[in-house]
Design a protein around this motif. Structure first.
Motif, short mmCIF file in Angstrom:
data_model
loop_
_atom_site.label_atom_id
_atom_site.label_comp_id
_atom_site.label_asym_id
_atom_site.label_seq_id
_atom_site.Cartn_x
_atom_site.Cartn_y
_atom_site.Cartn_z
N ASP A 28 -19.05 78.34 34.33
CA ASP A 28 -19.66 77.15 34.93
C ASP A 28 -19.27 77.05 36.40
O ASP A 28 -18.59 76.11 36.84
CB ASP A 28 -19.22 75.89 34.17
CG ASP A 28 -19.93 74.63 34.64
OD1 ASP A 28 -20.91 74.75 35.39
OD2 ASP A 28 -19.48 73.53 34.26
N SER A 31 -19.59 73.69 38.65
CA SER A 31 -18.55 72.69 38.42
C SER A 31 -17.22 73.14 39.00
O SER A 31 -16.47 72.34 39.60
CB SER A 31 -18.41 72.39 36.93
OG SER A 31 -19.60 71.83 36.41
N ARG A 133 -24.11 69.84 42.33
CA ARG A 133 -24.31 68.90 41.22
C ARG A 133 -25.69 69.09 40.60
O ARG A 133 -25.83 69.07 39.37
CB ARG A 133 -24.13 67.47 41.71
CG ARG A 133 -22.67 67.08 41.93
CD ARG A 133 -22.54 65.58 42.16
NE ARG A 133 -23.02 65.20 43.49
CZ ARG A 133 -22.25 65.10 44.56
NH1 ARG A 133 -20.96 65.34 44.46
NH2 ARG A 133 -22.76 64.74 45.72
N ALA A 134 -26.70 69.32 41.43
CA ALA A 134 -28.05 69.55 40.91
C ALA A 134 -28.12 70.85 40.13
O ALA A 134 -28.79 70.93 39.09
CB ALA A 134 -29.05 69.57 42.07
N ASP A 137 -26.52 70.21 36.73
CA ASP A 137 -27.42 69.42 35.89
C ASP A 137 -28.56 70.27 35.35
O ASP A 137 -28.93 70.16 34.17
CB ASP A 137 -27.98 68.24 36.68
CG ASP A 137 -26.92 67.20 37.02
OD1 ASP A 137 -25.85 67.21 36.38
OD2 ASP A 137 -27.15 66.39 37.94
N ARG A 140 -27.42 72.59 32.52
CA ARG A 140 -27.18 71.90 31.24
C ARG A 140 -28.48 71.42 30.60
O ARG A 140 -28.48 71.06 29.41
CB ARG A 140 -26.24 70.72 31.46
CG ARG A 140 -24.80 71.15 31.73
CD ARG A 140 -23.87 69.95 31.87
NE ARG A 140 -24.07 69.25 33.13
CZ ARG A 140 -23.42 69.55 34.26
NH1 ARG A 140 -22.57 70.57 34.27
NH2 ARG A 140 -23.62 68.87 35.36
N SER A 141 -29.57 71.43 31.34
CA SER A 141 -30.85 70.94 30.83
C SER A 141 -31.73 72.03 30.25
O SER A 141 -32.77 71.74 29.66
CB SER A 141 -31.61 70.20 31.94
OG SER A 141 -30.86 69.10 32.41
N SER A 161 -36.61 74.92 37.44
CA SER A 161 -36.26 74.59 36.06
C SER A 161 -37.48 74.70 35.17
O SER A 161 -38.60 74.92 35.62
CB SER A 161 -35.67 73.17 35.98
OG SER A 161 -34.54 73.04 36.81
N ASP A 188 -28.27 78.66 33.80
CA ASP A 188 -27.79 78.33 32.46
C ASP A 188 -27.16 79.56 31.83
O ASP A 188 -27.55 80.69 32.12
CB ASP A 188 -28.94 77.82 31.58
CG ASP A 188 -30.09 78.81 31.52
OD1 ASP A 188 -30.57 79.22 32.59
OD2 ASP A 188 -30.50 79.18 30.40
#
Length: 380
Positions: A28, A31, A133-134, A137, A140-141, A161, A188
């Motif tokens: 990750d 993060s 941060r984007a 996100d 994780r989506s 995405s 991802d």
């Protein structure tokens, strides 16, 4: 993060970590990079974008480098040491925020691997926190790709995405030669999924190993008090009063390991997983006689023979006779890696990726070219 020393002519490997920390693979990275930027204002990320031949690590791995510390690894040795030196140059500033570096491990670094490694080094500052941060996100989506393009004034980023799943987007990393300064990176983690039932001695020993592997682990038990207080970020805990009811929540293609304290619960879990059908593998801890009893009972309960045959019991590679929980865990983890590696090899063999243009340099030695790939090869 680990402490960073200044590379020197006699140094061959990175310095040891501070007391109380371990060198770990980076997971990750958005993060992790956000946390690193809380400690230092500028961080360089080193990404392996391409590997030809033999190399210490595969494409897609990365590490973070600050003025005083680093996190992750791209394989150690002279490759990592020279990459650290290049990262420190970027940390010092300058007009360029990113660079590509190619290294022939044998001729450039004296490493016997003999392959060619391409690195993408990019400088991040606290001004990039919204992008990170984007990116987190988006990862994780679902399926998402970060498109990074080097320009004369910096690096432009775009997050794409909603890609779904296809042979193209399932590649962890793509480096397009037609656009030599554009990088397509899967955000991802398209990693195998493992659901592990049981938090007893063997379950805990196995989780300690699996948490360090490239897997997405969900750990389930009825007894919340058995879960350790400190859980790695790579492990998802699921305290369930009825573990059998959680089976439907696992994604299609998941792998299952059943190691609970109850034979009745073991059987109920195995039956639910087998009846579901859309799983990659099912392993059950126990002896040959336990496996035989379970298969007989499953047959009496009406499950088809082909379905029952998918139950693996005992589990673990043969030849390990120790009953120590850690020894059993090593044997099971080894077998799990063998299964996953075999499945990935079959998948790669079934995907026809487009060939790319061969090198136009008639003097290029192809097999060890630091500037191009051999004819017919492709990015991974």
């Amino acid at each position: 993060m680990s402490r960073l020393a200044t590379p020197g002519a006699r140094a061959a490997v990175a310095p040891p970590p501070p007391q109380g920390e371990w060198l770990k693979a980076l997971r990750d990275w958005p993060s992790s990079l956000l946390r690193a930027l809380q400690r230092e204002p500028v961080i360089v990320r080193i990404l392996v974008t391409q590997v030809l031949g033999s190399a210490p690590r595969e494409s897609g791995v990365c590490m973070l480098v600050g003025q005083e510390q680093f996190q992750g690894s791209i394989g150690g040795g002279q490759l990592e040491w020279q990459a650290l030196a290049a990262a420190r140059t970027l940390l010092a500033g300058g007009a360029s925020a990113a660079r590509i570096q190619r290294m022939v491990l044998g001729t450039d670094l004296g490493q016997c691997c003999g392959g060619v490694v391409e690195l993408w080094l990019e400088r991040y500052t606290r001004a990039d926190r919204a992008l990170l941060r984007a990116a987190g996100d988006a990862a994780r989506s679902g399926a998402a790709v970060l498109v990074s393009t080097m320009t004369s004034i910096g690096v432009e980023h775009q997050i794409v995405s909603g890609l779904g799943s296809s042979p193209g987007t399932d590649q962890l990393l793509q480096s397009q030669r037609a656009q030599a300064l554009t990088l397509l990176e899967r955000l991802d983690d398209a990693l195998p999924t493992l659901w592990l039932y049981g938090a007893g001695h063997v379950g805990q020993a196995l989780v300690r190993i699996v948490a360090e592997l490239p897997l997405r682990l969900t750990w389930i038990d009825t007894r919340a008090e058995l879960f350790p207080a400190q859980i790695p970020d790579s492990v998802r805990l699921l305290h369930a009063t009825d573990p059998v009811s959680t089976v439907v929540g696992a994604p299609a293609g998941a792998r299952f390991l059943v190691l609970t304290h109850s034979h009745a619960l073991d059987y109920a879990l195995c039956r639910a997983i087998l009846e579901r059908g859309d799983f990659a593998s099912l392993g059950l801890i126990g002896s040959k006689s336990k496996g035989a009893r379970f298969r007989s009972r499953l047959a009496r309960d009406g499950l088809p023979a082909a379905t029952i045959a998918r139950l693996l019991c005992p589990i673990g590679v043969p030849g390990v006779t120790s009953k120590w929980p850690a020894a059993i865990a090593v044997a099971v983890a080894f077998q799990l890696l063998q299964e996953i590696s075999g499945a990935e090899a079959e998948q790669r063999a079934g995907i026809a990726l487009p060939a790319e243009a061969a090198c136009q340099d008639t003097n290029c030695p192809n097999a060890a070219c630091a500037d191009c790939r051999p004819p017919g090869s492709h990015a991974t």
